[in-house]
Enzyme design. Structure first.
Site, PDB file in Angstrom:
ATOM      1  N   THR A   5      51.346 110.007  53.232  1.00 45.21           N
ATOM      2  CA  THR A   5      51.247 109.655  54.658  1.00 45.21           C
ATOM      3  C   THR A   5      52.530 109.049  55.213  1.00 45.21           C
ATOM      4  OG1 THR A   5      50.385 107.438  54.223  1.00 45.21           O
ATOM      5  CG2 THR A   5      48.754 109.223  54.423  1.00 45.21           C
ATOM      6  N   THR A   6      53.577 108.903  54.383  1.00 50.71           N
ATOM      7  CA  THR A   6      54.882 108.487  54.922  1.00 50.71           C
ATOM      8  C   THR A   6      55.813 109.701  54.854  1.00 50.71           C
ATOM      9  OG1 THR A   6      55.777 107.828  52.773  1.00 50.71           O
ATOM     10  CG2 THR A   6      54.627 106.125  54.039  1.00 50.71           C
ATOM     11  N   LYS A  18      56.888 113.454  39.118  1.00 52.87           N
ATOM     12  CA  LYS A  18      57.237 112.197  38.454  1.00 52.87           C
ATOM     13  C   LYS A  18      56.543 111.012  39.126  1.00 52.87           C
ATOM     14  CE  LYS A  18      61.620 110.878  38.586  1.00 52.87           C
ATOM     15  NZ  LYS A  18      63.049 110.891  38.281  1.00 52.87           N
ATOM     16  N   LYS A  27      63.965  99.209  38.171  1.00 50.36           N
ATOM     17  CA  LYS A  27      63.228 100.011  39.133  1.00 50.36           C
ATOM     18  C   LYS A  27      62.702 101.286  38.469  1.00 50.36           C
ATOM     19  CE  LYS A  27      62.009 101.325  43.219  1.00 50.36           C
ATOM     20  NZ  LYS A  27      60.734 100.777  43.609  1.00 50.36           N
ATOM     21  N   PHE A  45      50.462 112.615  60.481  1.00 52.06           N
ATOM     22  CA  PHE A  45      50.378 111.238  59.965  1.00 52.06           C
ATOM     23  C   PHE A  45      51.565 110.399  60.442  1.00 52.06           C
ATOM     24  CE2 PHE A  45      47.614 112.802  56.375  1.00 52.06           C
ATOM     25  CZ  PHE A  45      46.554 111.943  56.623  1.00 52.06           C
ATOM     26  N   LEU A  46      52.711 111.074  60.614  1.00 50.51           N
ATOM     27  CA  LEU A  46      53.943 110.328  60.889  1.00 50.51           C
ATOM     28  C   LEU A  46      53.963 109.701  62.279  1.00 50.51           C
ATOM     29  CD1 LEU A  46      56.479 112.877  59.322  1.00 50.51           C
ATOM     30  CD2 LEU A  46      55.055 111.151  58.189  1.00 50.51           C
ATOM     31  N   GLU A  60      66.058 110.333  52.794  1.00 47.41           N
ATOM     32  CA  GLU A  60      65.866 111.283  51.688  1.00 47.41           C
ATOM     33  C   GLU A  60      66.090 112.729  52.164  1.00 47.41           C
ATOM     34  OE1 GLU A  60      65.825 110.657  48.649  1.00 47.41           O
ATOM     35  OE2 GLU A  60      64.655 108.879  48.129  1.00 47.41           O
ATOM     36  N   HIS A 125      71.319 108.016  44.235  1.00 46.12           N
ATOM     37  CA  HIS A 125      70.407 107.271  43.359  1.00 46.12           C
ATOM     38  C   HIS A 125      71.100 106.725  42.111  1.00 46.12           C
ATOM     39  CE1 HIS A 125      67.613 109.288  46.026  1.00 46.12           C
ATOM     40  NE2 HIS A 125      66.629 108.526  45.577  1.00 46.12           N
ATOM     41  N   HIS A 140      63.395 101.724  50.203  1.00 46.72           N
ATOM     42  CA  HIS A 140      64.002 102.683  49.277  1.00 46.72           C
ATOM     43  C   HIS A 140      65.089 103.526  49.974  1.00 46.72           C
ATOM     44  CE1 HIS A 140      64.118 105.437  45.816  1.00 46.72           C
ATOM     45  NE2 HIS A 140      64.169 106.416  46.702  1.00 46.72           N
TER      46      HIS A 140
END
Ligand SMILES: NC(=O)c1ccc[n+]([C@@H]2O[C@H](COP(=O)([O-])OP(=O)(O)OC[C@H]3O[C@@H](n4cnc5c(N)ncnc54)[C@H](O)[C@@H]3O)[C@@H](O)[C@H]2O)c1
Length: 247
Positions: A5-6, A18, A27, A45-46, A60, A125, A140
């Site tokens: 939902t994000t 993963k 982390k 949702f956004l 991302e 990353h 993040h």
């Protein structure tokens, strides 16, 4: 079945196999490889996400565009402010979500269990886990944005990336409202990021940097003077207003 939902989960965390949890000051140190039966991605949702969380996810999207999909970067660059303002509830927003997922899956699919340790999706990353863990107020995507800015500067310092490309990237990051530098990020922190990254990349750094927008190469060594130069370059952007071309 996953129902992210994000934005960050719809295009990144929710579509791979993963999972990870933090462990002993590290982390995402423990986890599993476990494929979901299905992932349902619904952009509506956004519409209730905060602007900060939209930006967090766009970081991302920017990552995978820079590492593997130049047209995706162009889309983000052209519509950055509009996409944030209307929370991707538009044709370009859907296009961005589809392109980001496609680019991620093209990178992840041939290497599902990460046997190959040189991974373009690791772009941004290398230092970000340390930033996210130690600078506690960071999301993040914001930690990834700080890492991408330093990685961009390093690529320029190493002569891999044109200055014009580097500046275009940093302008886009700022147009998205993402940080490019912040107080508290030091060479010492970068050294600890390198130490940690080597531990989970088979003893070598294997850090993705850009040789052009949409194309990565991997490096194993960075000297401290190169890190200092990169940090000085990104720090100089703190005084530039968002969206203004850096001189
Ligand atoms: N496993 C992976 O490969 C991977 C990849 C990237 C990030 N991560 C991790 O994922 C975590 C962040 O996940 P995230 O960005 O999805 O954030 P999150 O799950 O922490 O959610 C962020 C905030 O948004 C709210 N929220 C969620 N959906 C909403 C909606 N539709 N409308 C309004 N509010 C909503 C939540 O309640 C929360 O306050 C970090 O710990 C990060 O390190 C994992």
């Amino acid at each position: 079945m996953r129902l992210p939902t994000t934005l960050l989960a719809e295009i990144d965390a929710g579509i791979g196999i993963k999972t990870g949890v933090n462990f002993r000051q590290s982390k995402s140190r423990l986890g599993t490889f476990s494929a979901p039966y299905a992932v349902v991605v619904d952009p509506s949702f956004l519409s209730t996400l905060s602007d900060r969380q939209i930006r967090n996810g766009l970081s991302e999207a920017l990552k995978i565009g820079l590492a593997a999909d130049r047209p995706l970067f162009d889309l983000i660059e052209e519509h950055a402010r509009y996409l944030v303002r209307i929370k991707l509830q538009c044709e370009q927003g859907t296009d961005l979500i589809c392109r980001s997922i496609r680019a991620m899956l093209l990178e992840l699919s041939p290497n599902l269990h990460e046997r190959a340790l040189e991974r373009p999706p690791d772009y941004g990353h290398t230092f970000s886990p340390i930033f996210e863990f130690e600078l506690s107020d960071l999301e993040h995507g914001e930690a990834v944005a700080l890492d991408m800015a330093i990685s961009t500067a390093l690529a320029m310092v190493l002569g891999a990336l044109d200055t014009a490309d580097a500046e275009q990237i940093l302008v886009t990051q700022r147009d998205l409202g993402l940080p490019v530098s912040r107080p508290g990020v030091s060479t010492d922190m970068l050294l600890r990021g390198i130490h940690d990254a080597k531990k989970h990349r088979g003893g070598r750094l294997r850090m993705p940097i850009l040789c052009e927008i949409g194309q990565t190469m991997f490096i194993d060594e960075i000297s401290e003077p190169q890190m200092d130069e990169a940090l000085t370059f990104v720090s100089s952007w703190s005084s530039v207003k968002p969206g203004v071309q850096h001189a």
